[in-house]
Design a protein around this motif. Structure first.
Motif, PDB file in Angstrom:
ATOM      1  N   ASP A  18     -49.708  20.712  13.578  1.00  0.00           N
ATOM      2  CA  ASP A  18     -48.456  20.824  12.830  1.00  0.00           C
ATOM      3  C   ASP A  18     -48.084  22.292  12.671  1.00  0.00           C
ATOM      4  O   ASP A  18     -48.940  23.140  12.403  1.00  0.00           O
ATOM      5  N   TRP A  20     -45.064  25.368  11.263  1.00  0.00           N
ATOM      6  CA  TRP A  20     -43.986  25.738  10.349  1.00  0.00           C
ATOM      7  C   TRP A  20     -43.523  27.132  10.747  1.00  0.00           C
ATOM      8  O   TRP A  20     -44.300  28.098  10.658  1.00  0.00           O
ATOM      9  N   HIS A  21     -42.304  27.239  11.232  1.00  0.00           N
ATOM     10  CA  HIS A  21     -41.732  28.524  11.648  1.00  0.00           C
ATOM     11  C   HIS A  21     -42.654  29.275  12.612  1.00  0.00           C
ATOM     12  O   HIS A  21     -42.884  30.482  12.452  1.00  0.00           O
ATOM     13  N   LEU A  25     -49.190  25.044  10.318  1.00  0.00           N
ATOM     14  CA  LEU A  25     -48.730  24.642   8.987  1.00  0.00           C
ATOM     15  C   LEU A  25     -49.760  24.970   7.916  1.00  0.00           C
ATOM     16  O   LEU A  25     -49.404  25.446   6.833  1.00  0.00           O
ATOM     17  N   MET A  91     -41.965  21.617   3.858  1.00  0.00           N
ATOM     18  CA  MET A  91     -42.857  22.062   4.929  1.00  0.00           C
ATOM     19  C   MET A  91     -43.614  20.919   5.618  1.00  0.00           C
ATOM     20  O   MET A  91     -43.819  20.947   6.823  1.00  0.00           O
TER      21      MET A  91
END
Length: 126
Positions: A18, A20-21, A25, A91
């Motif tokens: 996973d 995030w940006h 994550l 998120m």
């Protein structure tokens, strides 16, 4: 920082792959918790698990999963955990976030280096 008494344990159950940006994550969650001044965070890598899609994730050599289960644990005062929840809602697009009450017995740090290395206490001879 001194924390004792009633607190909350937040757990985010996510996958190793996973993001995030552009970053993992789990890393983004830990860095956000640190930025917000929370007491601390721990990332645990699971050997095996499954989630809502019932797809098995395992570290067995024959399966070579690159998406092992990850659990991010954060313990702090309830109001501090509550501040983090809206961010995690944004998120964590797949996975689960839980919060439970805990009783914090002790939270200590060495007061030394930023790396959190603890120094053994030295007893003096009488």
């Amino acid at each position: 920082m001194k924390i004792e008494g009633e607190g909350q344990l937040l757990r985010a159950f996510i996958g190793e792959s996973d993001r995030w940006h552009g970053r993992p994550l789990y890393e983004a969650i830990v860095l956000k918790a640190r930025e917000m001044g929370l007491a601390g965070a721990t990332v645990l890598r699971g050997l095996m698990g499954f989630g809502a899609d019932s797809r098995l994730h395992t570290a067995k050599v024959l399966r070579l999963s690159e998406d092992l289960p990850i659990v991010v644990e954060i313990v702090d005062k309830p109001e501090r955990i509550e501040e983090l929840l809206p961010l995690l809602d944004e998120m964590v697009t797949e996975g689960m976030v839980t919060v439970e009450r805990v009783h914090i017995v002790a939270y200590r740090h060495s007061g030394g280096s930023e790396q959190g290395t603890s120094r053994p206490s030295q007893a003096s001879d009488p």
